[in-house]
Scaffold this motif. Structure first.
Motif, PDB file in Angstrom:
ATOM      1  N   ASP C  37      -5.296  -5.624  -6.509  1.00 19.96           N
ATOM      2  CA  ASP C  37      -4.753  -5.248  -5.398  1.00 19.96           C
ATOM      3  C   ASP C  37      -3.474  -4.692  -5.879  1.00 19.96           C
ATOM      4  O   ASP C  37      -3.008  -5.142  -6.882  1.00 19.96           O
ATOM      5  N   PHE C  38      -2.969  -3.442  -5.427  1.00 22.38           N
ATOM      6  CA  PHE C  38      -1.258  -3.393  -5.846  1.00 22.38           C
ATOM      7  C   PHE C  38      -0.553  -3.230  -4.490  1.00 22.38           C
ATOM      8  O   PHE C  38      -0.816  -2.122  -3.510  1.00 22.38           O
ATOM      9  N   TYR C 188       7.160   2.472 -13.655  1.00 26.10           N
ATOM     10  CA  TYR C 188       5.969   2.618 -12.567  1.00 26.10           C
ATOM     11  C   TYR C 188       4.824   3.127 -13.454  1.00 26.10           C
ATOM     12  O   TYR C 188       3.669   2.571 -12.975  1.00 26.10           O
ATOM     13  N   LEU C 191       3.365   0.019 -14.851  1.00 25.74           N
ATOM     14  CA  LEU C 191       2.771  -0.911 -13.717  1.00 25.74           C
ATOM     15  C   LEU C 191       1.393  -0.280 -13.292  1.00 25.74           C
ATOM     16  O   LEU C 191       0.327  -0.890 -13.321  1.00 25.74           O
ATOM     17  N   GLY C 192       1.103   1.224 -13.174  1.00 29.23           N
ATOM     18  CA  GLY C 192       0.259   1.556 -12.728  1.00 29.23           C
ATOM     19  C   GLY C 192      -1.084   1.648 -13.672  1.00 29.23           C
ATOM     20  O   GLY C 192      -2.178   1.106 -13.537  1.00 29.23           O
ATOM     21  N   ASN C 195      -2.511  -2.058 -13.609  1.00 32.06           N
ATOM     22  CA  ASN C 195      -3.172  -2.109 -12.698  1.00 32.06           C
ATOM     23  C   ASN C 195      -4.590  -1.446 -12.609  1.00 32.06           C
ATOM     24  O   ASN C 195      -5.602  -2.062 -12.425  1.00 32.06           O
ATOM     25  N   LYS C 196      -4.583  -0.221 -13.109  1.00 31.72           N
ATOM     26  CA  LYS C 196      -5.882   0.570 -13.330  1.00 31.72           C
ATOM     27  C   LYS C 196      -6.777   0.075 -14.362  1.00 31.72           C
ATOM     28  O   LYS C 196      -7.871  -0.140 -14.145  1.00 31.72           O
ATOM     29  N   THR C 201      -3.481  -7.726 -10.752  1.00 26.25           N
ATOM     30  CA  THR C 201      -3.065  -7.684  -9.497  1.00 26.25           C
ATOM     31  C   THR C 201      -1.517  -7.651  -9.425  1.00 26.25           C
ATOM     32  O   THR C 201      -0.978  -8.392 -10.339  1.00 26.25           O
ATOM     33  N   ILE C 202      -1.057  -6.749  -8.549  1.00 22.85           N
ATOM     34  CA  ILE C 202       0.363  -6.576  -8.431  1.00 22.85           C
ATOM     35  C   ILE C 202       0.977  -6.676  -6.969  1.00 22.85           C
ATOM     36  O   ILE C 202       0.329  -6.026  -6.020  1.00 22.85           O
ATOM     37  N   TYR C 215       0.621   4.540  -6.865  1.00 24.64           N
ATOM     38  CA  TYR C 215      -0.117   3.567  -7.550  1.00 24.64           C
ATOM     39  C   TYR C 215      -0.578   2.340  -6.748  1.00 24.64           C
ATOM     40  O   TYR C 215      -1.696   1.718  -6.786  1.00 24.64           O
ATOM     41  N   ALA C 216       0.092   2.421  -5.583  1.00 26.23           N
ATOM     42  CA  ALA C 216      -0.294   1.250  -4.714  1.00 26.23           C
ATOM     43  C   ALA C 216      -1.678   1.565  -3.923  1.00 26.23           C
ATOM     44  O   ALA C 216      -1.994   2.553  -3.690  1.00 26.23           O
TER      45      ALA C 216
END
Lengths: 245, 177, 516
Positions: C37-38, C188, C191-192, C195-196, C201-202, C215-216
């Protein structure tokens, strides 16, 4: 042999030695010799005395204060000058000079010791003395935050000045203490709380030991130096105490 | 372990270092003002010292009080901020311990509690400084006693009032929770 | 499209109450976090966003006193039963101010700090430090002193220190609130990527809407301690666009119709400033500020913006040149009078706050200026009312949230009714909603005839609110234009690192290039 090669414990022994001699030496010549020994040690090991420049002015000011106080209050020796209630005795100047020399040795030796090793080395030294790492590592933290907080205090003063706070004379500064100190205190408490949380969440104090990225160990020459210094102190102490028995 | 005296959580340890630095900076600020207004008595400096010695113990207890005192004295020495730090080292440590011992016996809700705790701290702390004045600077003991007594007296009253009011507003701010 | 895995955490908070407070800070919270999850959390001023993060990291109840009714579990473990210094196995937490979270004196030491606490062997520490620094784009910075890092670099060091611990959940509180657009974009992107590619999990509290929604996968809107709405990023985007469009229309009309006044507020002539450490502050500055200007000074960090502001209020004295404010030179005798007519809003409101109630704090400004009329109380109430803090007037200022404290600082300068307001990065450290709140207040003041000088690296705000733009680059003024002419200068601005092209709000959605 450079300064950085010596174990911090050796440096500590040297510091103790200097303080010991500054306290037991009584004459100007003895004190000068001790100070000279300290200065020589710095010159040989680091090749420079530049860092001590800042204290010279402070010591001169201190010397002046000691002199004035001794001139006014000293009652030892013979009276050499009288003007109204002001009486100056012959011992005033020698006492002021030895006082200043003692202070200079202590100041010099302290600065020499506390700047002779990196924070991490001091931390490791404390751990060799069985101090838990959660306490020993605070050394690094204080070095880390000092410059940051100094700058912050200046920003706080600026910030209050734009609001109309005057900071020109000593009297202004006195009145300005609370409006500048209180924001500083609040900010610092906030900072402490956040920093401590960040440390805990990164596992601070999770177990009794941790991995350090460097280590210290006594080398043969450290052992020799420390033993030698201990012997000097013991001999000196015995020679002082024996006649008393 | 007596909870009214000891606290060893990370918040208290880090707090001791950071408030120790605040103390260092404020000691320098008050020292500069003293140098102009009362260069021999150092009343502000003495009061500032007593105030912080008490406040840190109230905020974070021990060993935070001792750590803050050591940080203040050692950093002062190392940076040349206040080269006389050596003499404060003992005063800082002993004064802090005395404050803990006294304050742990009171609820610290009344001004009188703060004054009593501060009296112990100011007297022992100034005693240390007095010994230094006599032994290192060869000052006449009567003079040393007089100057230390004045500083201790002023420190007790002013710092006592200050610790009460400032610790009170810190509690009100919820920053210590 | 990344895949969302199994449940990794469950947050059920019936009620969370801080000591001495009646109203719960959080209530009726109930959601699950899945692996990969983001989640973006957003909401108004003092809505409880950071507190929610604190209760996921275990800081509440282990670190901050609060009474929590409910249960937070991560990977099946109730965090109430876990010691805080074991939480690094489950979560990595990056808070707001990076300099408070850096423990090491140099970058290597800081990234290695957590790893050392976990008793990881030295060889592995070396490798992990190297890898994480490379990932955050700071290879070769190992021996750099942490005190000398820029805001963006410090933020990345903290990220590296947290990532090095390999926790499955990463929690961030307004990670880019103090960064310029360039720094924000880079963070960002990283972070993306995490996550990918690594399925990390963010959960984060949003500062700026622009990048993060790309990204969310979930957006929570929180209000008075309650998650009142859950959106998909697209839905949230659309709703915000409508809201913003209205606002921009309203603002633009003001900008377009602005007529330059001839009354001079400040005049800077040939000013040059050099810091004591030989660092150049600014040079060749010539600037006339007129009554009614809403002047935005823009530029990257280090371009000389703050120096200029400090010169204007006399905190710094120009090495060369002259500055006149209200037609008077900034001489020692005149300074107090000039300052009483100027309000200066600092980046950090905490640099001023020292009173023990909100109203005392505001009143102090009047006291400093020697204002002794009996209307003091009324003035205080008016300015608190204006910033929306009247109901908190008896509260200790530090009980307010960061955004509210900035509003308090604004009230403290407004109370003495300044003609000229200088605001130095007033939205730094705030999230977007809080930032807009401050800007709206400044905008109101401007409409009522006050002259505003805004210093900012936030190009969106500069563009939306100002009627005149001055761009600084390498300590010099590069451009001085009416904001309505911005379109003709976009390329010049881009050359000096101020790229207005890709920030025009919600362009992605309108072009259909938005992807989640």
């Amino acid at each position: 042999m450079g300064l950085s090669k010596l174990d911090p414990r050796t440096k500590l022994a040297w510091y103790v030695l200097m303080i010991y001699f500054s306290l037991i030496s009584g004459t100007v010549v003895q004190l000068c010799l001790v100070l000279l020994a300290g200065i020589m040690a710095s010159l040989i090991l680091t090749g420079s005395l530049k860092q001590y420049k800042v204290v010279i002015l402070i010591l001169l000011f201190l010397g002046l204060q000691i002199l004035v106080v001794q001139l006014i209050f000293c009652r030892e020796g013979v009276l050499i000058y009288q003007w109204g209630i002001l009486k100056i005795y012959s011992e005033a100047l020698p006492l002021a000079i030895t006082g200043l020399l003692k202070a200079s040795i202590i100041v010099f030796a302290s600065m020499q010791f506390f700047t002779s090793a990196s924070p991490q080395e001091f931390t490791l030294m404390l751990m060799k003395f069985k101090i838990p790492y959660r306490f020993a590592m605070l050394v690094g933290l204080s070095v880390r935050f000092l410059p940051l907080m100094k700058a912050e205090y200046i920003s706080i003063i600026d910030s209050q000045r734009t609001r109309g706070l005057r900071m020109e004379s000593a009297w202004d500064n006195l009145k300005g203490i609370f409006p500048t100190f209180l924001p500083f205190l609040y900010r610092s408490v906030r900072r402490a709380t956040e920093t401590a949380l960040a440390m805990e969440l990164r596992g601070y104090g999770r177990t009794k030991t941790r991995t350090f990225t460097s280590n210290i160990a006594l080398k043969p020459y450290d052992t020799v130096l420390i033993s030698a210094m201990l012997v000097v102190i013991i001999i000196s102490l015995t020679s002082k105490v024996l006649p008393l028995i | 372990m007596n909870e009214k005296i000891f606290r060893t959580d990370t918040k208290a340890l880090v707090g001791s270092v950071i408030i120790g630095i605040v103390m260092l900076i404020m000691m320098q600020v008050t020292g500069r003002i003293d140098a102009i207004l009362d260069p021999t008595l150092l009343l502000l400096n003495g009061t500032c010292w007593a105030f912080f010695t008490g406040l840190i113990v109230l905020m974070y207890r021990q060993p935070a009080g001792i750590i803050a005192g050591v940080v203040e004295a050692v950093v002062a020495m190392a940076t040349g901020y206040s080269p006389l730090g050596f003499f404060f080292l003992f005063a800082n440590v002993i004064g802090s311990i005395v404050y803990s011992l006294i304050s742990s016996r009171f609820s610290m809700e009344k001004l009188s509690h703060h004054i009593i705790a501060m009296l112990g701290t100011a007297v022992t702390g100034n005693l240390c400084v007095m010994v230094g004045l006599i032994y290192v600077f060869h000052l006449d003991w009567k003079i040393a006693l007089l100057s230390s007594s004045i500083t201790a007296f002023v420190g007790t009253i002013v710092a006592g009032i200050l610790t009460k009011s400032i610790y009170g507003s810190l509690q009100k701010s919820a920053l210590l929770q | 499209m990344k895949k969302i895995g199994n449940k990794i955490a469950k947050v059920t908070i019936e009620k969370l109450v801080f000591p001495h407070e009646e109203k719960p800070a959080l209530k009726n919270i109930d959601f699950e976090i899945n692996q990969g999850d983001f989640i973006v959390i957003t909401g108004g001023v003092a809505s409880g966003k950071s507190i929610l993060l604190h209760s996921i990291t275990g800081a509440i109840p282990h670190y901050h006193n609060a009474e929590l009714t409910g249960r937070v579990t991560i990977m099946g473990q109730n965090i109430k039963d876990m010691r805080l210094n074991k939480m690094s196995d489950y979560v990595g937490y990056m808070m707001q101010e990076p300099q408070n979270q850096i423990i090491g004196l140099d970058v290597y030491e800081d990234v290695a700090f957590g790893l050392g606490n976990l008793e990881i062997p030295l060889k592995e520490i070396d490798q992990r430090v190297k890898d994480t620094l490379e990932f955050v784009g700071l290879s070769g910075y190992e021996s750099r002193q942490t005190a000398s890092l820029s805001g963006g670099q410090a933020q990345r060091v903290v990220l590296a220190s947290v990532l090095a611990l390999n926790a499955p959940i990463l929690i961030l509180d307004q990670p880019t609130a103090e960064l310029d657009p360039q720094g924000r974009n880079e963070l960002y992107k990283r972070l993306g990527q995490l996550n990918k590619t690594q399925n990390l999990t963010i959960v984060l509290v949003m500062d700026r809407i622009e990048e993060v929604l790309n990204y969310a996968n979930r957006v929570f809107y929180i209000q008075s301690g309650e998650i009142v709405k859950q959106y998909s990023p697209e839905e949230y985007y659309m709703e915000q666009i409508e809201h913003r469009k209205e606002k921009i229309k309203y603002l633009t009309s003001f900008n377009l119709n602005h007529v330059k006044s001839s009354e001079m507020i400040a005049k800077i002539t040939d000013v040059f400033y050099q810091y004591k450490n030989d660092l150049l502050g600014c040079e060749d500055i010539n600037l006339d500020i007129f009554k009614g200007d809403f002047l935005a000074i823009i530029g990257l960090n280090g371009s000389g913006k703050s120096t200029l502001a400090k010169l204007l209020i006399g905190l710094l004295k120009p090495s060369k040149g002259e500055i006149k404010v209200f037609n008077q030179p900034l001489s020692k005798e005149k300074l107090a009078e000039i300052r009483s007519r100027v309000g200066f809003l600092f980046q950090n409101p905490d640099y001023q706050i020292f009173a023990s109630t909100v109203e005392e704090e505001v009143g102090f400004s009047l006291k400093l200026r020697g204002d002794v009329n009996e209307k003091i109380e009324q003035k205080i109430e008016e300015s608190l009312e204006f910033v929306g803090l009247l109901e908190y007037k008896k509260m200790h200022p530090h009980r307010l949230s960061r955004g509210q404290r900035q509003l308090l600082a604004l009230a403290s300068i407004l109370v003495s009714d300044p003609e000229f307001i200088i605001a130095d990065e007033p939205t730094s450290g705030l999230d977007e909603n809080q930032g807009y709140m401050i800007m709206d207040k400044l905008f109101h003041l401007s409409k009522n005839g006050k002259t505003i000088l805004l210093i900012t690296h936030d190009l969106t705000m500069a563009k939306d609110y100002s009627n005149r733009l001055v761009a600084l680059h390498n300590h010099r003024i590069q451009l001085d234009i009416p904001t309505r002419d911005l379109d003709q200068h976009l390329d010049t601005l881009k050359e000096i690192g101020l790229n207005f092209h890709n920030l025009i709000s919600f362009r992605e959605v309108q072009d259909g290039t938005f992807e989640a």
